[in-house]
Design an enzyme around this catalytic site. Structure first.
Site, PDB file in Angstrom:
ATOM      1  N   GLU A 187      66.844  -8.705 -36.907  1.00  9.23           N
ATOM      2  CA  GLU A 187      66.821  -7.229 -36.669  1.00  9.23           C
ATOM      3  C   GLU A 187      65.556  -6.687 -35.910  1.00  9.23           C
ATOM      4  O   GLU A 187      65.728  -5.890 -34.913  1.00  9.23           O
ATOM      5  CB  GLU A 187      66.769  -6.310 -37.897  1.00  9.23           C
ATOM      6  CG  GLU A 187      66.887  -4.895 -37.531  1.00  9.23           C
ATOM      7  CD  GLU A 187      66.968  -3.990 -38.811  1.00  9.23           C
ATOM      8  OE1 GLU A 187      68.007  -4.423 -39.467  1.00  9.23           O
ATOM      9  OE2 GLU A 187      66.255  -2.980 -39.196  1.00  9.23           O
ATOM     10  N   CYS A 205      64.225  -0.441 -36.427  1.00  7.85           N
ATOM     11  CA  CYS A 205      64.675   0.641 -37.397  1.00  7.85           C
ATOM     12  C   CYS A 205      63.617   1.517 -37.833  1.00  7.85           C
ATOM     13  O   CYS A 205      62.546   0.809 -38.413  1.00  7.85           O
ATOM     14  CB  CYS A 205      65.393   0.117 -38.498  1.00  7.85           C
ATOM     15  SG  CYS A 205      66.189   1.331 -39.749  1.00  7.85           S
ATOM     16  N   ARG A 230      66.700  -2.517 -55.809  1.00  5.75           N
ATOM     17  CA  ARG A 230      67.735  -2.905 -54.835  1.00  5.75           C
ATOM     18  C   ARG A 230      68.702  -4.192 -55.891  1.00  5.75           C
ATOM     19  O   ARG A 230      68.026  -4.367 -56.754  1.00  5.75           O
ATOM     20  CB  ARG A 230      67.391  -3.556 -53.673  1.00  5.75           C
ATOM     21  CG  ARG A 230      66.723  -2.790 -52.554  1.00  5.75           C
ATOM     22  CD  ARG A 230      66.512  -3.612 -51.328  1.00  5.75           C
ATOM     23  NE  ARG A 230      66.009  -2.577 -50.240  1.00  5.75           N
ATOM     24  CZ  ARG A 230      65.850  -3.010 -49.264  1.00  5.75           C
ATOM     25  NH1 ARG A 230      66.264  -4.446 -48.595  1.00  5.75           N
ATOM     26  NH2 ARG A 230      65.427  -2.267 -48.052  1.00  5.75           N
ATOM     27  N   ARG A 247      57.446  -9.451 -46.880  1.00  8.01           N
ATOM     28  CA  ARG A 247      57.880  -9.794 -45.389  1.00  8.01           C
ATOM     29  C   ARG A 247      57.286  -8.667 -44.585  1.00  8.01           C
ATOM     30  O   ARG A 247      57.260  -7.750 -45.249  1.00  8.01           O
ATOM     31  CB  ARG A 247      59.276  -9.936 -45.136  1.00  8.01           C
ATOM     32  CG  ARG A 247      60.067  -8.619 -45.596  1.00  8.01           C
ATOM     33  CD  ARG A 247      60.365  -7.819 -44.463  1.00  8.01           C
ATOM     34  NE  ARG A 247      61.203  -6.882 -44.560  1.00  8.01           N
ATOM     35  CZ  ARG A 247      61.273  -5.585 -44.205  1.00  8.01           C
ATOM     36  NH1 ARG A 247      60.387  -4.981 -43.714  1.00  8.01           N
ATOM     37  NH2 ARG A 247      62.538  -4.500 -44.337  1.00  8.01           N
ATOM     38  N   ARG A 273      57.752  -5.069 -46.643  1.00  5.68           N
ATOM     39  CA  ARG A 273      58.434  -4.993 -48.088  1.00  5.68           C
ATOM     40  C   ARG A 273      58.094  -5.957 -48.574  1.00  5.68           C
ATOM     41  O   ARG A 273      57.962  -7.265 -48.561  1.00  5.68           O
ATOM     42  CB  ARG A 273      59.981  -5.088 -47.668  1.00  5.68           C
ATOM     43  CG  ARG A 273      60.570  -4.187 -48.908  1.00  5.68           C
ATOM     44  CD  ARG A 273      62.183  -4.229 -48.304  1.00  5.68           C
ATOM     45  NE  ARG A 273      62.811  -5.491 -48.740  1.00  5.68           N
ATOM     46  CZ  ARG A 273      63.376  -5.609 -49.909  1.00  5.68           C
ATOM     47  NH1 ARG A 273      63.091  -4.838 -50.964  1.00  5.68           N
ATOM     48  NH2 ARG A 273      64.112  -6.634 -50.188  1.00  5.68           N
ATOM     49  N   ARG A 332      60.522 -11.711 -38.403  1.00  2.00           N
ATOM     50  CA  ARG A 332      60.508 -11.281 -39.732  1.00  2.00           C
ATOM     51  C   ARG A 332      59.596 -12.458 -40.303  1.00  2.00           C
ATOM     52  O   ARG A 332      60.136 -13.433 -40.471  1.00  2.00           O
ATOM     53  CB  ARG A 332      61.993 -11.043 -40.426  1.00  2.00           C
ATOM     54  CG  ARG A 332      62.807  -9.812 -40.199  1.00  2.00           C
ATOM     55  CD  ARG A 332      62.019  -8.372 -40.453  1.00  2.00           C
ATOM     56  NE  ARG A 332      62.805  -7.398 -40.021  1.00  2.00           N
ATOM     57  CZ  ARG A 332      63.612  -6.697 -40.863  1.00  2.00           C
ATOM     58  NH1 ARG A 332      64.062  -7.234 -42.013  1.00  2.00           N
ATOM     59  NH2 ARG A 332      64.041  -5.388 -40.389  1.00  2.00           N
ATOM     60  N   THR A 355      63.153   3.089 -40.409  1.00  2.00           N
ATOM     61  CA  THR A 355      62.688   2.965 -41.999  1.00  2.00           C
ATOM     62  C   THR A 355      61.568   2.005 -42.049  1.00  2.00           C
ATOM     63  O   THR A 355      60.856   1.929 -43.173  1.00  2.00           O
ATOM     64  CB  THR A 355      63.976   2.524 -42.667  1.00  2.00           C
ATOM     65  OG1 THR A 355      64.188   1.265 -42.279  1.00  2.00           O
ATOM     66  CG2 THR A 355      65.009   3.353 -42.746  1.00  2.00           C
ATOM     67  N   GLU A 383      69.478  -5.502 -49.924  1.00  2.00           N
ATOM     68  CA  GLU A 383      69.864  -4.085 -49.400  1.00  2.00           C
ATOM     69  C   GLU A 383      71.700  -4.222 -49.699  1.00  2.00           C
ATOM     70  O   GLU A 383      72.393  -5.058 -49.511  1.00  2.00           O
ATOM     71  CB  GLU A 383      69.717  -4.177 -47.914  1.00  2.00           C
ATOM     72  CG  GLU A 383      70.039  -2.836 -47.536  1.00  2.00           C
ATOM     73  CD  GLU A 383      69.532  -2.582 -45.854  1.00  2.00           C
ATOM     74  OE1 GLU A 383      69.328  -3.553 -45.149  1.00  2.00           O
ATOM     75  OE2 GLU A 383      68.944  -1.417 -45.735  1.00  2.00           O
TER      76      GLU A 383
HETATM   77  N1  ARG Z   1      71.188   1.645 -39.856  1.00  2.61           N
HETATM   78  C1  ARG Z   1      71.651   1.654 -41.304  1.00  2.61           C
HETATM   79  C2  ARG Z   1      71.803   3.026 -41.842  1.00  2.61           C
HETATM   80  O1  ARG Z   1      71.279   4.041 -40.947  1.00  2.61           O
HETATM   81  C3  ARG Z   1      70.721   0.873 -42.164  1.00  2.61           C
HETATM   82  C4  ARG Z   1      69.293   1.313 -42.243  1.00  2.61           C
HETATM   83  C5  ARG Z   1      67.977   0.819 -43.107  1.00  2.61           C
HETATM   84  N2  ARG Z   1      68.396  -0.731 -43.129  1.00  2.61           N
HETATM   85  C6  ARG Z   1      67.931  -1.657 -42.127  1.00  2.61           C
HETATM   86  N3  ARG Z   1      68.239  -2.855 -42.410  1.00  2.61           N
HETATM   87  N4  ARG Z   1      67.103  -1.373 -41.104  1.00  2.61           N
HETATM   88  O2  ARG Z   1      72.264   3.388 -43.012  1.00  2.61           O
END
Ligand code: ARG
Length: 338
Positions: free
Chosen positions: A207, A253, A291, A110, A262, A211, A255, A296
């Protein structure tokens, strides 16, 4: 609330890199779409057990609040100061990682994408979210041949108990996303697109704006990846994705920055399940993340692991898939010799 958080014990990256003095110096700033630092860190403040604790409300957030985003990004991605991100989708054909299908149940790749001209989900009003959904539906409707499919608004999925709806919807976001504002007006303005063979799926306004995922019950990583590339090539010029030469594809996010990709498999490893140190050692060596079965923050069920790339920023897509491929070969070899 903010004051007690600063003196609290949260071990999130944002807590580590945002001093009260830095907060004060950035507090009055607003991004192009009116996003503030207070909004960006709300999730981390309300959830002291966050590991990261900060979300972007638009592409501009990464510029305006760079004094806090940059150190968080550097630490999470092990990304050097002055680093840049270059995309590279040129992946050669690879043989299936598990040709006999003994271990790998499925492969899923994804990517997250956001449109540069719209606020990100943490900062979307209902009318903007709906306008964005419309624009995305139009672009998805132009996908051709095996990528062509059907869009279902989330509000309708499950209604009428159509058996074909099973496994289609995505859930309302967790408490981290909730506090960030990502769940506002849920499920309005959200939906799922799927190609007729369901090997291409697109979540709209989860999010991230999109996606986009390519998946199938095989271990043929390059086939799954090339399908995803074809979808991206068709959608990208029509939607205009947010991309930064330093941070790559911009995501809600931090990350997910960089490739925003991913790529992973579901793999049953009955022997390595009892030799977790060995599995974790291999994962580390090949930059993989392990995971639980349902993704997650979930547990491993029936020795089925979700194994995917851990690297996203400062590396090209093709290199990520090749490393995953090599890592899976090494893991399968270890499982077989046990
Ligand atoms: N905001 C959450 C944390 O800081 C999730 C971080 C990563 N996961 C995500 N789905 N973006 O733990």
């Amino acid at each position: 609330m903010t004051a007690t958080w600063f003196s609290g014990t949260s071990s999130s990256l944002v807590k580590k890199h945002l001093s009260q003095a830095l907060f004060k110096s950035l507090e009055h700033l607003e991004t192009a779409s009116g996003f503030t630092l207070e909004k960006a860190i709300r999730s981390g403040i309300q959830n002291p057990d966050s590991s990261i604790g900060i979300y972007a409300g638009d592409a501009d957030s990464y510029q305006v609040f760079s004094p806090v985003f940059d150190p968080v990004i550097s630490e999470y991605h092990n990304f050097p100061k002055g680093g840049t991100h270059v995309s590279d989708f040129a992946l050669p054909d690879l043989p299936p990682a598990d040709p006999g299908g003994k271990y790998i149940l499925s492969t899923r790749i994804r990517v997250a994408r956001n449109l540069k001209d719209y606020s990100f989900p943490a900062n979307l009003t209902l009318s903007c979210r709906k306008a964005l959904e419309k624009k995305i539906i139009r672009a998805l409707g132009l996908l051709e041949s095996d990528l062509a499919g059907e869009y279902r608004p989330l509000e309708d999925v499950g209604k009428g108990h159509r058996p074909e709806d099973k496994g289609l919807a995505f859930e309302k976001g967790d408490r981290f996303q909730d506090a960030a504002g990502i769940n506002s007006d849920f499920p309005k303005g959200r939906g799922v697109f799927h190609s007729l063979d369901r090997k291409l799926m697109v979540w709209v306004n989860e999010e991230d704006h999109l996606r986009i995922m390519s998946l199938e019950r095989s271990s043929h990583l390059s086939l799954v990846f090339h399908r995803l590339c074809r979808a991206l090539q068709a959608l990208s010029p029509r939607l205009g994705f947010a991309f930064d030469h330093r941070l790559g594809y911009l995501t809600s996010c931090p990350t997910n920055l960089g490739t925003a990709m991913r790529a992973g498999v579901h793999i049953r490893l009955e022997k390595l399940d009892r030799k977790k140190e060995l599995l974790h050692g291999l994962a580390k060596e090949y930059h993989l993340q392990i995971r639980g079965t349902r993704g997650e923050k979930t547990e491993v069920e029936d020795a089925v692991f979700d194994i995917s790339n851990a690297q996203r920023l400062g590396i090209g897509e093709a290199a990520v898939i090749q490393t995953l491929h090599q890592g899976l070969l090494a893991i399968i070899k270890a499982e077989e010799t046990l």
